[in-house]
Design an enzyme around this catalytic site. Structure first.
Site, mmCIF file in Angstrom:
data_model
loop_
_atom_site.group_PDB
_atom_site.id
_atom_site.type_symbol
_atom_site.label_atom_id
_atom_site.label_comp_id
_atom_site.label_asym_id
_atom_site.label_seq_id
_atom_site.Cartn_x
_atom_site.Cartn_y
_atom_site.Cartn_z
ATOM 1 N N CYS A 148 0.798 -1.233 0.000
ATOM 2 C CA CYS A 148 0.000 0.000 0.000
ATOM 3 C C CYS A 148 0.833 1.286 0.000
ATOM 4 C CB CYS A 148 -0.974 -0.015 1.170
ATOM 5 S SG CYS A 148 -0.285 -0.683 2.679
ATOM 6 N N HIS A 241 -1.802 6.694 3.646
ATOM 7 C CA HIS A 241 -0.373 6.589 3.935
ATOM 8 C C HIS A 241 0.331 7.810 3.325
ATOM 9 C CE1 HIS A 241 -1.140 2.749 5.535
ATOM 10 N NE2 HIS A 241 -0.618 1.958 4.611
HETATM 11 N N1 LIG Z 1 -5.068 -2.969 4.908
HETATM 12 C C1 LIG Z 1 -4.332 -2.445 3.933
HETATM 13 O O1 LIG Z 1 -4.198 -1.207 3.799
HETATM 14 C C2 LIG Z 1 -3.654 -3.337 2.917
HETATM 15 C C3 LIG Z 1 -3.132 -2.734 1.786
HETATM 16 C C4 LIG Z 1 -2.493 -3.534 0.819
HETATM 17 C C5 LIG Z 1 -2.409 -4.880 0.995
HETATM 18 N N2 LIG Z 1 -2.916 -5.457 2.118
HETATM 19 C C6 LIG Z 1 -2.802 -6.912 2.226
HETATM 20 O O2 LIG Z 1 -4.112 -7.453 2.005
HETATM 21 C C7 LIG Z 1 -4.300 -8.616 2.819
HETATM 22 C C8 LIG Z 1 -5.494 -8.406 3.735
HETATM 23 O O3 LIG Z 1 -5.259 -7.311 4.611
HETATM 24 P P1 LIG Z 1 -6.373 -6.794 5.627
HETATM 25 O O4 LIG Z 1 -5.836 -5.523 6.164
HETATM 26 O O5 LIG Z 1 -7.717 -6.832 4.971
HETATM 27 O O6 LIG Z 1 -6.321 -7.969 6.751
HETATM 28 P P2 LIG Z 1 -7.470 -8.464 7.758
HETATM 29 O O7 LIG Z 1 -8.445 -7.376 8.060
HETATM 30 O O8 LIG Z 1 -6.757 -9.104 8.889
HETATM 31 O O9 LIG Z 1 -8.254 -9.613 6.913
HETATM 32 C C9 LIG Z 1 -7.659 -10.874 6.627
HETATM 33 C C10 LIG Z 1 -8.625 -11.766 5.860
HETATM 34 O O10 LIG Z 1 -7.983 -13.034 5.660
HETATM 35 C C11 LIG Z 1 -8.870 -14.080 6.088
HETATM 36 N N3 LIG Z 1 -8.133 -15.225 6.639
HETATM 37 C C12 LIG Z 1 -7.279 -15.245 7.703
HETATM 38 N N4 LIG Z 1 -6.842 -16.509 7.923
HETATM 39 C C13 LIG Z 1 -7.419 -17.301 6.982
HETATM 40 C C14 LIG Z 1 -7.374 -18.700 6.672
HETATM 41 N N5 LIG Z 1 -6.643 -19.558 7.413
HETATM 42 N N6 LIG Z 1 -8.102 -19.154 5.632
HETATM 43 C C15 LIG Z 1 -8.857 -18.302 4.876
HETATM 44 N N7 LIG Z 1 -8.958 -16.969 5.132
HETATM 45 C C16 LIG Z 1 -8.239 -16.474 6.152
HETATM 46 C C17 LIG Z 1 -9.712 -13.435 7.184
HETATM 47 O O11 LIG Z 1 -10.906 -14.195 7.363
HETATM 48 P P3 LIG Z 1 -11.624 -14.354 8.836
HETATM 49 O O12 LIG Z 1 -12.340 -13.056 9.088
HETATM 50 O O13 LIG Z 1 -12.521 -15.490 8.622
HETATM 51 O O14 LIG Z 1 -10.520 -14.606 9.826
HETATM 52 C C18 LIG Z 1 -9.954 -12.053 6.590
HETATM 53 O O15 LIG Z 1 -11.010 -12.106 5.665
HETATM 54 C C19 LIG Z 1 -2.983 -8.833 3.568
HETATM 55 O O16 LIG Z 1 -2.203 -9.750 2.854
HETATM 56 C C20 LIG Z 1 -2.364 -7.444 3.575
HETATM 57 O O17 LIG Z 1 -0.979 -7.492 3.696
HETATM 58 C C21 LIG Z 1 -3.559 -4.726 3.074
#
Ligand SMILES: NC(=O)c1ccc[n+]([C@@H]2O[C@H](COP(=O)([O-])OP(=O)(O)OC[C@H]3O[C@@H](n4cnc5c(N)ncnc54)[C@H](OP(=O)(O)O)[C@@H]3O)[C@@H](O)[C@H]2O)c1
Length: 348
Positions: A148, A241
């Site tokens: 990001c 950011h």
């Molecule tokens: N937030 C940002 O600004 C941002 C920007 C760019 C990239 N990212 C990337 O995007 C991804 C998601 O980020 P986020 O901020 O949305 O994280 P988050 O809020 O923690 O969400 C994680 C997701 O992954 C799922 N998950 C976790 N363990 C799992 C498993 N064993 N099997 C299947 N699904 C699983 C969760 O489902 P449950 O709810 O069922 O646990 C949830 O839907 C990450 O890789 C992060 O590095 C994030």
């Protein structure tokens, strides 16, 4: 045009929610499948997620059941906002089973045969999909968007390549939504600055940027030679950011030429008129105290990068400030723009 069905892996997370909000009124894509962990599988979406966005959760999605993150029932095109601890294995399984996975996670970004796309900057890197088809034996494909911060940074640097970009230093001030939900404990981040972000954040900035700014040569990406040094911090900001950036350039470019390069910067999404493409991807703000997350993060529906404060740097040549929305331009919006480009290029 007939609607294209899409699925969302990691639909319950911070990025997953942003996908749902952005796709609610999308002219081409319709969400018909939601996948998450075993903790969420079998529940209605509204019971499985802690909805954190000001946009209303659409009724049809609220009622939809969440599935386990296994291939089979999802449509061909799947967006992924999976936690990186599981994304490698799950996204690979989906690609193997014939899905087009458009991913936010870090796991495949630096693989030589996987496009790491910002459509305005390196739309031609989609050519890597030919090598991916040959190397992997997958029926489907994986395309990724950058970290990001890197989206904001690489967009700010891309128009400066014409001046001979040599080296750059970035210090970030990153929003709490970048850590997912519930993310950083309020006790840790309120009235505070944390000079560390896990998951190799600085290394990602120092490697992904070069791949994105690189050029296609004989079917592979030749990385841009710019040397990057990154220092990251987490600050008590909801979304957006910010990067405080210095650059050194081979040519003696004046400030007017640099601002002109940013303001006139356009790419394939603008040429094609893609639905999520902002008319002007980079906007230079002339006020001395901008950009600010509270005022500027939602420009262009969260897809515009704002830049300001260009001035001489006594160490390198110039310094400036850049800002972008981390869960829209830096995540879900970026992936949707990637899929729109792929659709126009006949790759879906
Ligand atoms: N937030 C940002 O600004 C941002 C920007 C760019 C990239 N990212 C990337 O995007 C991804 C998601 O980020 P986020 O901020 O949305 O994280 P988050 O809020 O923690 O969400 C994680 C997701 O992954 C799922 N998950 C976790 N363990 C799992 C498993 N064993 N099997 C299947 N699904 C699983 C969760 O489902 P449950 O709810 O069922 O646990 C949830 O839907 C990450 O890789 C992060 O590095 C994030």
């Amino acid at each position: 045009m007939a609607e294209i069905e899409v699925g969302i892996l990691g639909a319950t997370g911070m990025v997953g929610q942003q996908f749902i909000a952005l796709l609610a009124s999308h002219p081409w894509f319709k969400v018909t499948w939601l996948g998450a962990s075993e903790r969420s599988a079998g529940k209605a979406y509204r019971d499985a997620t802690a909805w954190r966005l000001p946009a209303m959760l659409p009724d049809d999605v609220a009622r939809r059941g969440v599935d386990a993150a296994t291939p089979g029932r999802a449509p061909k095109l799947v967006f992924s906002g999976l936690d990186s601890s599981v994304a490698g294995e799950i996204e690979g399984a989906f690609a193997q089973a014939g899905h087009i996975v458009v991913s936010n996670s870090r796991n495949y970004r630096m693989e030589a045969d996987v496009p790491l796309l910002i459509p305005e900057v390196n739309a031609d890197h989609l050519e890597l999909l030919k090598a991916q088809a040959t190397c992997r034996g997958w029926k489907g494909r994986i395309v990724t968007n950058p970290n990001c911060v890197v989206v904001v940074y690489a967009m700010a640097l891309a128009p400066l390549r014409q001046f001979g970009l040599k080296s750059s230093i970035i210090t970030t001030l990153q929003a709490i939504s970048g850590a997912g939900y519930p993310g950083v404990a309020s006790w840790d981040v309120l009235a505070n600055v944390i000079p560390f972000i896990g998951g190799g954040e600085e290394e990602k900035i120092e490697t992904e940027t070069n791949k994105i700014l690189g050029t296609m040569r004989s079917g592979a990406v030749a990385s841009h030679p710019v040397t990057v040094s990154a220092a990251v911090t987490r600050v008590p900001v909801h979304d957006g950011h910010t990067g405080s950036i210095s650059v050194s350039l081979e040519q003696n470019a004046d400030a007017e030429a640099i601002v002109g390069a940013w303001n006139s910067f356009r790419g394939r999404p603008q040429e094609l008129g893609l639905p999520s493409a902002p008319k002007q991807p980079i906007v230079y703000l002339t006020e001395p105290n901008r950009p600010q997350p509270a005022l500027d993060v939602n420009r262009g529906g969260g897809m515009t990068v704002t830049i300001g404060r260009l001035r001489a740097c006594p160490v390198l040549d110039y310094k400036f400030v850049a800002l972008g929305h981390n869960t829209i331009r830096g995540a879900a919006g970026a992936a949707i723009l990637n899929a729109e480009l792929m659709h126009c290029e006949g790759l879906l």
